[in-house]
Design an enzyme around this catalytic site. Structure first.
Site, mmCIF file in Angstrom:
data_model
loop_
_atom_site.group_PDB
_atom_site.id
_atom_site.type_symbol
_atom_site.label_atom_id
_atom_site.label_comp_id
_atom_site.label_asym_id
_atom_site.label_seq_id
_atom_site.Cartn_x
_atom_site.Cartn_y
_atom_site.Cartn_z
ATOM 1 N N CYS A 70 0.838 -1.194 0.000
ATOM 2 C CA CYS A 70 0.000 0.000 0.000
ATOM 3 C C CYS A 70 0.876 1.248 0.000
ATOM 4 O O CYS A 70 1.395 1.651 1.055
ATOM 5 C CB CYS A 70 -0.927 -0.005 1.216
ATOM 6 S SG CYS A 70 -1.966 1.469 1.327
ATOM 7 N N CYS A 82 -0.373 4.040 2.189
ATOM 8 C CA CYS A 82 -0.226 3.778 3.629
ATOM 9 C C CYS A 82 1.201 4.038 4.098
ATOM 10 O O CYS A 82 1.415 4.595 5.179
ATOM 11 C CB CYS A 82 -0.585 2.333 3.951
ATOM 12 S SG CYS A 82 -2.204 1.798 3.399
ATOM 13 N N ASP A 83 2.186 3.608 3.298
ATOM 14 C CA ASP A 83 3.556 3.543 3.781
ATOM 15 C C ASP A 83 4.547 4.438 3.037
ATOM 16 O O ASP A 83 5.721 4.495 3.424
ATOM 17 C CB ASP A 83 4.060 2.089 3.702
ATOM 18 C CG ASP A 83 3.209 1.149 4.543
ATOM 19 O OD1 ASP A 83 2.693 1.599 5.579
ATOM 20 O OD2 ASP A 83 3.060 -0.023 4.159
#
Length: 311
Positions: A135, A138-139
């Site tokens: 992701c 996300c990261d």
């Protein structure tokens, strides 16, 4: 939970599930939506949605899903968190196993979606969360001014490569072929970005690292078989998705890839059970098509319940 009989139980709280919940609750059917993780599904990890009608300039994924939820709440949709692990018939009722308890419904709509596919190479599991991610939104922020790579050749890989350039010093886009499958617009953006370097005809054969985390990947040339090592601090995988229907193997008809097989009106091989969104076999997996599926499944489920009542 076990003493209740619902008209409709929806498994999954992404765009398809929330749309089905909206239609079913608005039709005054006693409806429960069960979500295993976070309401909104994978759209909650999308920074900007540009191809969902009605939002010129785009809208952040979480904002869109919050609107979906608020709309459902207007009609009293009941929601809960739980893990559905089984489904069986008991006469005309459907019995679901939810966190070890049984729950009954007249109709079930499965909208469990899909999850990112894995590379299945040495080191991938070991360094997941320590350099390997599925992701970018996300990261990505964890890799500021670092060199990273993303694997894939479709729209998701292209979009995430572009997103990662906001943080990374350099982004390698690794693809097993010599051309991308992404739309022309995204390809043009990728090729015009100085931070992105294409790595054609290559696959990741191993993820390497130490106690500090991932430090490099081995890349194998798909034409020559030659392997070279590429130092990296991060690896993002965007090679497709796997439908989350494994708990239905042997219960419903699935295709070879694990997608639920349905007709054009989202009916599965079990009477009164419907599937909508990315979990079912279909051509296009987008928010717009998931919404359409959810609406169709809910309307057909309502008609199915009416037929039961009038039998």
């Amino acid at each position: 939970m076990s003493d209740k009989l619902y008209d409709v139980v929806i498994i999954g709280g992404g765009p398809a599930g929330l749309t089905a919940g909206l239609y079913s609750s608005r039709a005054r059917l006693k409806t429960l939506l069960i979500e295993k993780m976070i309401m909104g599904g994978q759209v909650m990890t999308t920074t900007k949605v540009e191809n969902y009608p009605g939002f010129p300039g785009g809208i952040d994924g979480p904002d869109l899903m919050i609107r979906f939820q608020e709309h459902c709440q207007e009609f009293g949709l009941e929601t809960t968190t739980g893990d559905v692990t089984g489904l069986r018939l008991d006469g005309e009722q459907k019995v679901l196993t939810v966190d070890g308890e049984e729950l009954r419904a007249r109709a079930v709509i499965i909208t469990t979606g899909a999850e990112p596919s894995k590379l299945d190479v040495p080191g991938e599991v070991e360094f997941t969360g320590r350099g390997v991610s599925y992701c970018a939104t996300c990261d990505g922020a964890f890799f500021r001014e670092q060199e990273i790579a993303i694997v894939g050749g479709g729209d998701t890989a292209a979009e995430e490569a572009l997103f990662l350039t906001r943080f990374a010093k350099k982004v390698y886009l690794v693809h097993r072929r010599d051309s991308l499958r992404a739309t022309k617009l995204l390809q043009d953006r990728v090729f015009a970005n100085d931070k992105i370097e294409m790595v054609w005809n290559s696959v990741v054969s191993e993820v390497k690292g130490d106690q500090s985390g991932m430090t490099s990947v081995d890349l194998r040339d798909t034409r020559t078989g030659e392997v070279r090592n590429l130092p990296l601090q991060g690896l993002f995988v965007a090679i497709g998705v796997t439908p989350k229907a494994h708990f239905l193997a042997g219960v419903l008809d699935l295709d070879a890839g694990g997608h639920i097989l349905t007709d054009a009106e989202c009916r599965t091989s079990m009477p009164g059970v419907f599937a909508a969104g990315d979990v079912r076999k279909k051509l296009l997996k987008q928010i717009a098509t998931a919404v359409g599926d959810g609406a169709v499944a809910a309307i057909v489920a309502e008609k199915y319940i009416d037929e039961l009542n009038n039998a």
